[in-house]
Design a protein around this motif. Sequence first.
Motif, short mmCIF file in Angstrom:
data_model
loop_
_atom_site.label_atom_id
_atom_site.label_comp_id
_atom_site.label_asym_id
_atom_site.label_seq_id
_atom_site.Cartn_x
_atom_site.Cartn_y
_atom_site.Cartn_z
N PRO A 112 0.85 -1.20 0.00
CA PRO A 112 0.00 0.00 0.00
C PRO A 112 0.89 1.25 0.00
O PRO A 112 1.90 1.30 0.70
CB PRO A 112 -0.78 -0.11 1.32
CG PRO A 112 -0.65 -1.55 1.74
CD PRO A 112 0.69 -1.98 1.24
N VAL A 113 0.49 2.25 -0.76
CA VAL A 113 1.32 3.46 -0.89
C VAL A 113 0.47 4.70 -0.71
O VAL A 113 -0.56 4.87 -1.38
CB VAL A 113 2.01 3.50 -2.28
CG1 VAL A 113 2.79 4.80 -2.43
CG2 VAL A 113 2.91 2.30 -2.48
N TYR A 114 0.91 5.56 0.20
CA TYR A 114 0.28 6.87 0.35
C TYR A 114 1.36 7.87 0.75
O TYR A 114 1.90 7.82 1.85
CB TYR A 114 -0.84 6.85 1.39
CG TYR A 114 -1.49 8.21 1.57
CD1 TYR A 114 -2.29 8.74 0.55
CD2 TYR A 114 -1.28 8.97 2.71
CE1 TYR A 114 -2.87 9.99 0.69
CE2 TYR A 114 -1.85 10.23 2.86
CZ TYR A 114 -2.64 10.73 1.84
OH TYR A 114 -3.20 11.98 1.95
N PHE A 161 1.41 -2.70 -6.21
CA PHE A 161 1.43 -1.39 -5.54
C PHE A 161 0.03 -0.79 -5.61
O PHE A 161 -0.56 -0.72 -6.69
CB PHE A 161 2.42 -0.45 -6.23
CG PHE A 161 3.85 -0.93 -6.22
CD1 PHE A 161 4.70 -0.62 -5.16
CD2 PHE A 161 4.35 -1.71 -7.26
CE1 PHE A 161 6.01 -1.06 -5.15
CE2 PHE A 161 5.67 -2.15 -7.24
CZ PHE A 161 6.50 -1.83 -6.19
N ILE A 162 -0.49 -0.38 -4.46
CA ILE A 162 -1.81 0.25 -4.43
C ILE A 162 -1.62 1.71 -4.06
O ILE A 162 -1.30 2.04 -2.92
CB ILE A 162 -2.77 -0.43 -3.46
CG1 ILE A 162 -2.92 -1.92 -3.79
CG2 ILE A 162 -4.15 0.24 -3.51
CD1 ILE A 162 -1.98 -2.80 -3.02
N ASN A 163 -1.81 2.59 -5.04
CA ASN A 163 -1.69 4.02 -4.80
C ASN A 163 -3.01 4.53 -4.23
O ASN A 163 -4.01 4.62 -4.95
CB ASN A 163 -1.34 4.75 -6.10
CG ASN A 163 -1.47 6.25 -5.95
OD1 ASN A 163 -1.11 6.81 -4.92
ND2 ASN A 163 -1.98 6.91 -6.98
N SER A 194 4.85 9.75 -5.42
CA SER A 194 4.97 8.31 -5.17
C SER A 194 4.80 7.48 -6.44
O SER A 194 5.58 6.56 -6.70
CB SER A 194 3.94 7.85 -4.13
OG SER A 194 4.24 8.36 -2.85
N VAL A 195 3.79 7.79 -7.24
CA VAL A 195 3.53 6.99 -8.46
C VAL A 195 4.69 7.12 -9.43
O VAL A 195 5.12 6.13 -10.05
CB VAL A 195 2.21 7.43 -9.12
CG1 VAL A 195 2.02 6.70 -10.45
CG2 VAL A 195 1.04 7.13 -8.19
N ASP A 222 5.54 -2.75 3.84
CA ASP A 222 5.15 -1.34 3.95
C ASP A 222 6.11 -0.47 3.15
O ASP A 222 7.32 -0.76 3.08
CB ASP A 222 5.13 -0.90 5.40
CG ASP A 222 3.94 -1.47 6.17
OD1 ASP A 222 3.04 -2.05 5.52
OD2 ASP A 222 3.92 -1.35 7.41
N ALA A 223 5.60 0.61 2.61
CA ALA A 223 6.40 1.48 1.73
C ALA A 223 7.54 2.17 2.46
O ALA A 223 8.46 2.68 1.83
CB ALA A 223 5.51 2.53 1.08
#
Length: 337
Positions: free
Chosen positions: A17-19, A44-46, A53-54, A103-104
């Motif tokens: 997961p990415v935020y 990868f989940i934006n 990040s993307v 985790d990112a």
Amino acid sequence: MKTDHELTYKQVSIIIPVYNAEKTLPHCIESLYAQTYRHLELIFINDCSVDQSVAVISEQIAMSANGIEIKSKILHHEVNRGVAAARNTGLDAATGDYIYYVDADDWIEADAVEQLIHEAQQKDADIVGLEWHLAFEKNERYMKQAAFETPEEALRNLMGGVMRWNLWLFMVRRSLYETNGIRFIEGMNMGEDMMVMIKLLTCATTVSLLKKPLYHYVQINVNSLTRTYSQEHIRQVTANVAEVERYIANSRWADQLKTNIHFLKLNIKLPLLITDDKTRYKQWSEWFPESNLYVMQNNLLPLRTRLLQWMAAKRWWIFIKCYYRVFIRFIYGVVYR
């Protein structure tokens, strides 16, 4: 148990997961493409990041020419939905035989997945656990998990507070999620990993533990070790605990784990005592008050932790303050800085 020549290649889906993680993503992604085990699916989940990040993910994927055998995909949420929804999106898209999370902010050893998959196949395990390094600004601390050989032992350890439930500490057979319909509760982003790991262990048949620190959990801000809970945080954790309680009550472990539910609740609210703020002590008293009768019964915990909870149940707050200032402010604030 399988011998080495009987092992077969299995795909591992790694969900990230990415935020807003542009600063930490490069090291994280480099560690994934450096894996010695190459049968990977990186998902990868934006979750509607507003930073770069993307772009960082896309650049890292493009740079990893030697990772051609590693599948990679970037999924996008149109609005920020939280980590529970992001994990569900990743699970729904996963096609691997096993599920793992990174985790990112963090990174894994180059042979982490290889060792996990080898252990899973040798033991025919539904779940394989591992150990980790807690990385501070200037050093790391090796963090060990309590040993377990059966799902019941693992559940008792986890609910008893001597085993962490972070998703990145376990690789899980994907069929365990699918056959039992296990997913995260969208919007309940606090305690979501605890809820899902307990469900998975409740359904597992065979489990194993690698006594090796293969994951690096980056904890730059030492103050987060003593974080306090907002009312929203408490509401979300309470919802996930209620789901655990319901699930256990309808499982094969209902009779064996009745008392352990109270140990879990005490373990969850323990951080409210790791402070010198009296308002948090009041929160401790009012949260899961039905479990306060069990403060001295969990023999898995060190005596000093049980005494801390016992003093809280007695409302002897001055001793709680002393504990915080000696053990937390000094040990974590100075020794591990």
